[in-house]
Design an enzyme around this catalytic site. Sequence first.
Site, PDB file in Angstrom:
ATOM      1  N   CYS A 171     124.128 132.345  70.841  1.00  0.00           N
ATOM      2  CA  CYS A 171     122.658 132.236  70.829  1.00  0.00           C
ATOM      3  C   CYS A 171     122.020 132.874  69.606  1.00  0.00           C
ATOM      4  CB  CYS A 171     122.089 132.859  72.095  1.00  0.00           C
ATOM      5  SG  CYS A 171     122.734 132.078  73.582  1.00  0.00           S
ATOM      6  N   GLY A 227     126.702 138.618  67.747  1.00  0.00           N
ATOM      7  CA  GLY A 227     127.421 137.354  67.649  1.00  0.00           C
ATOM      8  C   GLY A 227     127.033 136.522  68.847  1.00  0.00           C
ATOM      9  N   ASP A 248     127.343 117.006  84.941  1.00  0.00           N
ATOM     10  CA  ASP A 248     127.944 117.320  83.634  1.00  0.00           C
ATOM     11  C   ASP A 248     128.892 116.196  83.251  1.00  0.00           C
ATOM     12  OD1 ASP A 248     128.292 120.274  82.005  1.00  0.00           O
ATOM     13  OD2 ASP A 248     129.764 118.698  81.563  1.00  0.00           O
TER      14      ASP A 248
HETATM   15  C1  UGA Z   1     120.782 136.501  74.135  1.00  0.00           C
HETATM   16  C2  UGA Z   1     119.435 137.087  74.598  1.00  0.00           C
HETATM   17  O1  UGA Z   1     119.564 138.496  74.814  1.00  0.00           O
HETATM   18  C3  UGA Z   1     118.990 136.418  75.906  1.00  0.00           C
HETATM   19  O2  UGA Z   1     117.706 136.918  76.307  1.00  0.00           O
HETATM   20  C4  UGA Z   1     118.906 134.911  75.671  1.00  0.00           C
HETATM   21  O3  UGA Z   1     118.502 134.224  76.849  1.00  0.00           O
HETATM   22  C5  UGA Z   1     120.279 134.399  75.226  1.00  0.00           C
HETATM   23  O4  UGA Z   1     120.670 135.075  74.008  1.00  0.00           O
HETATM   24  C6  UGA Z   1     120.164 132.925  74.995  1.00  0.00           C
HETATM   25  O5  UGA Z   1     119.479 132.525  74.040  1.00  0.00           O
HETATM   26  O6  UGA Z   1     120.666 132.140  75.790  1.00  0.00           O
HETATM   27  P1  UGA Z   1     123.342 136.911  74.830  1.00  0.00           P
HETATM   28  O7  UGA Z   1     123.701 135.997  73.708  1.00  0.00           O
HETATM   29  O8  UGA Z   1     123.989 136.740  76.162  1.00  0.00           O
HETATM   30  O9  UGA Z   1     121.751 136.826  75.116  1.00  0.00           O
HETATM   31  O10 UGA Z   1     123.682 138.362  74.329  1.00  0.00           O
HETATM   32  P2  UGA Z   1     122.906 139.719  73.985  1.00  0.00           P
HETATM   33  O11 UGA Z   1     123.021 140.655  75.118  1.00  0.00           O
HETATM   34  O12 UGA Z   1     121.563 139.439  73.454  1.00  0.00           O
HETATM   35  O13 UGA Z   1     123.833 140.262  72.807  1.00  0.00           O
HETATM   36  C7  UGA Z   1     123.943 139.528  71.588  1.00  0.00           C
HETATM   37  C8  UGA Z   1     124.802 140.259  70.604  1.00  0.00           C
HETATM   38  O14 UGA Z   1     124.125 141.403  70.107  1.00  0.00           O
HETATM   39  C9  UGA Z   1     126.142 140.758  71.124  1.00  0.00           C
HETATM   40  O15 UGA Z   1     127.137 140.444  70.165  1.00  0.00           O
HETATM   41  C10 UGA Z   1     125.948 142.246  71.243  1.00  0.00           C
HETATM   42  O16 UGA Z   1     127.152 142.947  71.073  1.00  0.00           O
HETATM   43  C11 UGA Z   1     124.985 142.516  70.115  1.00  0.00           C
HETATM   44  N1  UGA Z   1     124.153 143.732  70.291  1.00  0.00           N
HETATM   45  C12 UGA Z   1     123.295 143.832  71.332  1.00  0.00           C
HETATM   46  C13 UGA Z   1     124.233 144.755  69.372  1.00  0.00           C
HETATM   47  O17 UGA Z   1     125.008 144.690  68.395  1.00  0.00           O
HETATM   48  N2  UGA Z   1     123.455 145.870  69.534  1.00  0.00           N
HETATM   49  C14 UGA Z   1     122.588 145.991  70.572  1.00  0.00           C
HETATM   50  O18 UGA Z   1     121.889 147.030  70.647  1.00  0.00           O
HETATM   51  C15 UGA Z   1     122.505 144.953  71.492  1.00  0.00           C
END
Ligand code: UGA
Length: 439
Positions: A264, A261, A30
Site C-alpha cells: 500500500c 514497505g 473472485d
Molecule cells: C497501510 C495503512 O496503515 C492503512 O491505514 C491502509 O488502509 C493500508 O495501508 C491500505 O492502504 O490498504 P499496511 O500496509 O497494512 O496499512 O501497513 P502499516 O501498518 O501502515 O505499515 C506500513 C509499513 O510502515 C510497514 O513496513 C511498517 O513496518 C512501516 N512502519 C510503520 C514503520 O517503518 N514505522 C512506523 O512507525 C510504522
Amino acid sequence: MKISVIGCGYLGAVHAASMVQLGHDVVGVDVDERRVGLLNRARAPFYEPGFEDLLGTSLASGRLRFSADVADAAGSAVHFVCVGTPQKRGEYAADLRYVQAAVESLLSVLAPGELVAGKSTVPVGTAARLAELVEGKVPGALLAWNPEFLREGFAVQDTLHPDRLVYGLPAGPDGERARALLDEVYAPIVAAGTPQVVTDHATAEMVKTAANSFLATKISFINAMAELCEATGADVTQLADAIGHDDRIGRKFLNAGLGFGGGCLPKDIRAFMARAGELGADQALTFLREVDAINMRRRIRMVDLAREVCDGSLLGKRVAVLGAAFKPDSDDIRDSPALNVAAQLQLQGAVVRVTDPAALANSRAEWPHLDFADTPEEAAERADAVLLLTEWQQYRDLDPVAFGEVVARKRVLDGRNALDREAWTAAGWSYRALGRRAG
Ligand code: UGA
C-alpha cells in the site's frame, strides 16, 4: 441485506466475512478458483490474526459463500469492489485494469436502485468515470466510493470497528439513496457513534491517498531524523518519544528503522504523484519523492551497517536475517524491506539465511535464490551477524543469553529499534541500530 463483494484478497475476504457479522447475507466473488475453494472451506489464503475464526463462524451461519461466477452477485443491494490497484510495471501510476474489469463484470448483473460501492484505493477521478459507465449502462444504478483504512495484522478489528466511515456520494437524490444504503450496511457501526464523513467522489478518493501519504511522510520524517542522529550521536528513539508527547505530533508511526514497505504505502504515494502530474499539480507532491527517497536510503544504510560490523566486507560472512514479511503479524512480502536487504547482502557475497514465523512459504516462492531457515536459531547458526528486520514479537522476546550460544560472533543489528539494547549488551552482544549510538 444481500451484499456482494467483488475481489476476495485481504480487503475483500475480510470485508465479506465481517459483513456477515453485521447481519448481512454475503457472496464473495473472485476470479481465482483456488482462492474461492479455500475460502469456502474456511481456510484463509493469507495470514491474518483472527480472520480464519471469523471466516469459520461466518460460513457456519449459512449467510456467507464464495463464488468464481459474478452471476452469483445478482440481486445484491450493494456490490463492494475490493480488487487490487497495484503499481503499473515501469511506471508510478496505479494499474486500474482490475477495478475496470470488476465494474464491467457487474454491469451484467446490476439492477436499478442497486449500489456499486468502491473500496479499492484509486486515483482521484476514477469514481466519476466509473459512475458514468454504470449510469450509462444501467440507468438508476448508483456508484459511491467508500475507502477502507484497514491495516494488515489488524484487518478484522479495523473492519468491524473502523475509526471513521467515509462516503463519497453522487450529488442530489442519488446521493441520498446511496447514503441510505451504506448506512444500512454499516448500521451497527453507525449506531456505535463512529464518525462519518459524507462527501463527494473526489474527496473520498483523496482521503485515502492523503492518509497513506501522511503516514508515509511521518515514517520518513523520523527516518530523516535518524540519519541526522547517526551523524551527531543523538538517539532517534528518545527523540521520537520526546516529540511524540506533544499530542499535536503523536508517537504513533514515529518508529525509526528500515522504513515502510508492503502493498500500500509505497505504491500509493507513487500513484498519487503520478496522478498529481496528470492533473498539472505535480509540484504539490514533489515532497513525496523525498519521502520515497529517504525510505529507500534506509535499506542501503542497513546493508552498509551490516558490512561495517562485518569488519568492512560481507564476502563469505554468515548473516542471519530475522523477518521477511513487510511488517509483523503478516505473511505479506510485497516490497518487503527485509527481503530487499537480505537480497542485497547476498549479492555482496554474504551467506544469508532468512527466517520468518509466517512468510517463509511466500518468500521461498518469490525469492528462490535466498536461503531460508525455519527458526531463528537455525538461521543464526554460526552467524557473524544477526539482523532484526521485521519486529515479530517472538524476535523481541528472544533471550540474548541463550541466543548468543548459537552464533559465531555476538553482533546484532536492530533494524526496527525493537530489541532491549541493555539486555543484549549485558549478554555480551555488540548492538547497532539505525539512528542510535553503538551499544
Ligand atoms: C497501510 C495503512 O496503515 C492503512 O491505514 C491502509 O488502509 C493500508 O495501508 C491500505 O492502504 O490498504 P499496511 O500496509 O497494512 O496499512 O501497513 P502499516 O501498518 O501502515 O505499515 C506500513 C509499513 O510502515 C510497514 O513496513 C511498517 O513496518 C512501516 N512502519 C510503520 C514503520 O517503518 N514505522 C512506523 O512507525 C510504522
